[in-house]
Motif scaffolding. Sequence first.
Motif, PDB file in Angstrom:
ATOM      1  N   SER A  23       0.795  -1.221   0.000  1.00 21.07           N
ATOM      2  CA  SER A  23       0.000   0.000   0.000  1.00 21.07           C
ATOM      3  C   SER A  23       0.832   1.278   0.000  1.00 21.07           C
ATOM      4  N   SER A  24       2.161   1.154   0.165  1.00 22.03           N
ATOM      5  CA  SER A  24       2.993   2.365   0.166  1.00 22.03           C
ATOM      6  C   SER A  24       4.384   2.045  -0.371  1.00 22.03           C
ATOM      7  N   GLN A  25       5.081   3.098  -0.779  1.00 24.31           N
ATOM      8  CA  GLN A  25       6.455   2.921  -1.242  1.00 24.31           C
ATOM      9  C   GLN A  25       7.361   2.511  -0.086  1.00 24.31           C
ATOM     10  N   LEU A  26       7.061   2.980   1.129  1.00 21.85           N
ATOM     11  CA  LEU A  26       7.849   2.593   2.299  1.00 21.85           C
ATOM     12  C   LEU A  26       7.730   1.086   2.532  1.00 21.85           C
ATOM     13  N   GLN A  27       6.520   0.549   2.458  1.00 22.97           N
ATOM     14  CA  GLN A  27       6.314  -0.885   2.627  1.00 22.97           C
ATOM     15  C   GLN A  27       7.059  -1.656   1.544  1.00 22.97           C
ATOM     16  N   LEU A  28       6.988  -1.182   0.301  1.00 23.29           N
ATOM     17  CA  LEU A  28       7.683  -1.846  -0.799  1.00 23.29           C
ATOM     18  C   LEU A  28       9.188  -1.803  -0.581  1.00 23.29           C
ATOM     19  N   SER A  29       9.706  -0.669  -0.139  1.00 18.34           N
ATOM     20  CA  SER A  29      11.136  -0.532   0.140  1.00 18.34           C
ATOM     21  C   SER A  29      11.580  -1.539   1.198  1.00 18.34           C
ATOM     22  N   ILE A  33      14.319  -4.512   0.848  1.00 20.82           N
ATOM     23  CA  ILE A  33      15.473  -4.625   1.745  1.00 20.82           C
ATOM     24  C   ILE A  33      15.585  -6.054   2.274  1.00 20.82           C
ATOM     25  N   GLN A  34      14.443  -6.684   2.561  1.00 21.85           N
ATOM     26  CA  GLN A  34      14.452  -8.080   3.021  1.00 21.85           C
ATOM     27  C   GLN A  34      15.046  -9.016   1.965  1.00 21.85           C
ATOM     28  N   GLN A  35      15.005  -8.584   0.707  1.00 24.50           N
ATOM     29  CA  GLN A  35      15.566  -9.376  -0.388  1.00 24.50           C
ATOM     30  C   GLN A  35      16.994  -8.934  -0.728  1.00 24.50           C
ATOM     31  N   GLY A  36      17.538  -8.018   0.069  1.00 24.42           N
ATOM     32  CA  GLY A  36      18.906  -7.557  -0.151  1.00 24.42           C
ATOM     33  C   GLY A  36      19.009  -6.450  -1.193  1.00 24.42           C
ATOM     34  N   ILE A  37      17.905  -5.764  -1.462  1.00 23.74           N
ATOM     35  CA  ILE A  37      17.897  -4.699  -2.471  1.00 23.74           C
ATOM     36  C   ILE A  37      17.628  -3.375  -1.769  1.00 23.74           C
ATOM     37  N   ASN A  38      18.623  -2.505  -1.755  1.00 25.94           N
ATOM     38  CA  ASN A  38      18.470  -1.164  -1.198  1.00 25.94           C
ATOM     39  C   ASN A  38      18.208  -0.206  -2.348  1.00 25.94           C
ATOM     40  N   VAL A  39      17.161   0.589  -2.226  1.00 28.18           N
ATOM     41  CA  VAL A  39      16.778   1.494  -3.302  1.00 28.18           C
ATOM     42  C   VAL A  39      16.290   2.810  -2.698  1.00 28.18           C
ATOM     43  N   THR A  40      16.621   3.909  -3.352  1.00 26.07           N
ATOM     44  CA  THR A  40      16.141   5.213  -2.873  1.00 26.07           C
ATOM     45  C   THR A  40      14.676   5.380  -3.245  1.00 26.07           C
ATOM     46  N   GLN A  41      14.019   6.298  -2.570  1.00 26.35           N
ATOM     47  CA  GLN A  41      12.606   6.563  -2.857  1.00 26.35           C
ATOM     48  C   GLN A  41      12.437   7.064  -4.277  1.00 26.35           C
ATOM     49  N   ALA A  42      13.350   7.894  -4.757  1.00 28.88           N
ATOM     50  CA  ALA A  42      13.249   8.435  -6.120  1.00 28.88           C
ATOM     51  C   ALA A  42      13.353   7.317  -7.159  1.00 28.88           C
ATOM     52  N   THR A  43      14.287   6.391  -6.952  1.00 24.34           N
ATOM     53  CA  THR A  43      14.441   5.264  -7.881  1.00 24.34           C
ATOM     54  C   THR A  43      13.215   4.370  -7.831  1.00 24.34           C
ATOM     55  N   SER A  45      10.191   5.218  -7.063  1.00 28.56           N
ATOM     56  CA  SER A  45       9.110   5.936  -7.728  1.00 28.56           C
ATOM     57  C   SER A  45       9.222   5.817  -9.248  1.00 28.56           C
ATOM     58  N   ARG A  46      10.434   5.969  -9.780  1.00 21.50           N
ATOM     59  CA  ARG A  46      10.647   5.812 -11.233  1.00 21.50           C
ATOM     60  C   ARG A  46      10.358   4.380 -11.681  1.00 21.50           C
ATOM     61  N   ASP A  47      10.779   3.404 -10.858  1.00 18.02           N
ATOM     62  CA  ASP A  47      10.521   2.001 -11.197  1.00 18.02           C
ATOM     63  C   ASP A  47       9.024   1.708 -11.241  1.00 18.02           C
ATOM     64  N   ASP A  49       6.672   3.790 -11.849  1.00 18.89           N
ATOM     65  CA  ASP A  49       6.151   4.460 -13.039  1.00 18.89           C
ATOM     66  C   ASP A  49       6.461   3.644 -14.290  1.00 18.89           C
ATOM     67  N   GLU A  50       7.673   3.142 -14.394  1.00 17.99           N
ATOM     68  CA  GLU A  50       8.069   2.338 -15.553  1.00 17.99           C
ATOM     69  C   GLU A  50       7.254   1.051 -15.661  1.00 17.99           C
ATOM     70  N   LEU A  51       6.887   0.482 -14.514  1.00 21.32           N
ATOM     71  CA  LEU A  51       6.083  -0.741 -14.492  1.00 21.32           C
ATOM     72  C   LEU A  51       4.591  -0.451 -14.673  1.00 21.32           C
ATOM     73  N   HIS A  52       4.239   0.825 -14.788  1.00 22.02           N
ATOM     74  CA  HIS A  52       2.846   1.269 -14.919  1.00 22.02           C
ATOM     75  C   HIS A  52       2.020   0.856 -13.713  1.00 22.02           C
ATOM     76  N   ALA A  53       2.660   0.851 -12.547  1.00 21.84           N
ATOM     77  CA  ALA A  53       1.960   0.494 -11.316  1.00 21.84           C
ATOM     78  C   ALA A  53       0.976   1.606 -10.975  1.00 21.84           C
ATOM     79  N   THR A  54      -0.159   1.194 -10.504  1.00 20.25           N
ATOM     80  CA  THR A  54      -1.175   2.146 -10.081  1.00 20.25           C
ATOM     81  C   THR A  54      -1.846   1.580  -8.843  1.00 20.25           C
ATOM     82  N   LYS A  55      -2.395   2.442  -8.010  1.00 16.95           N
ATOM     83  CA  LYS A  55      -3.111   1.960  -6.836  1.00 16.95           C
ATOM     84  C   LYS A  55      -4.562   1.716  -7.212  1.00 16.95           C
ATOM     85  N   VAL A  56      -5.069   0.573  -6.778  1.00 11.82           N
ATOM     86  CA  VAL A  56      -6.464   0.218  -7.011  1.00 11.82           C
ATOM     87  C   VAL A  56      -7.063  -0.233  -5.682  1.00 11.82           C
ATOM     88  N   ARG A  57      -8.381  -0.137  -5.598  1.00 11.20           N
ATOM     89  CA  ARG A  57      -9.073  -0.626  -4.412  1.00 11.20           C
ATOM     90  C   ARG A  57      -9.473  -2.076  -4.666  1.00 11.20           C
TER      91      ARG A  57
END
Length: 181
Positions: A23-29, A33-43, A45-47, A49-57
């Motif tokens: 439900s949030s970028q923080l949760q996704l981050s 991290i649990q998978q060993g992938i550290n990523v900035t919020q800006a990256t 967000s771009r990812d 967008d590139e995946l065409h992710a959108t929030k749905v109910r």
Amino acid sequence: MRPSNKAARLDAIRQSIREHKVSSQLQLSELLIQQGINVTQATLSRDLDELHATKVRFPDGIMAYWIPDISNQSILEMTTMTMTHAEESAKADQYLAKVLTGLITSVKRANNLLVVRTLSGAAQFAASALDRQPISGIMGTIAGDDTVLIVSPSDDQAADRARWLLDITSGDVAQQERLEA
């Protein structure tokens, strides 16, 4: 363990969204991290967008990220309540309305073929958005710079898809969504 490249990161994001209601970028981050992938919020967000992710109910009321190219089966497995075919179709229509509105300038039919004109440079993006969705009546697309050719299995299905495409890009889905809210 995953390689540390963009393709692996995008795959990890897809997998996380498929397996969890994110439900949030923080949760996704945190999931990354649990998978060993550290990523900035800006990256991140771009990812998204590139995946065409959108929030749905989702049917259980939770707003979470959804990536259009995730299989419908995976979406159904994520929910405690099963989405009906109509709900799945409505989610795809909402996504396509959001993506395609303002890009498509005309739709013309020739038997089972649709010639869709877009703004200059937008045809490949529009075709990709259509190809990522399981839409009955569309076998595939071919895109140039400002023209998309859509192939339908029959003349009748092409006529239905032409009306549907004009409806969702003319704001009818967005208007309907506002009325339902």
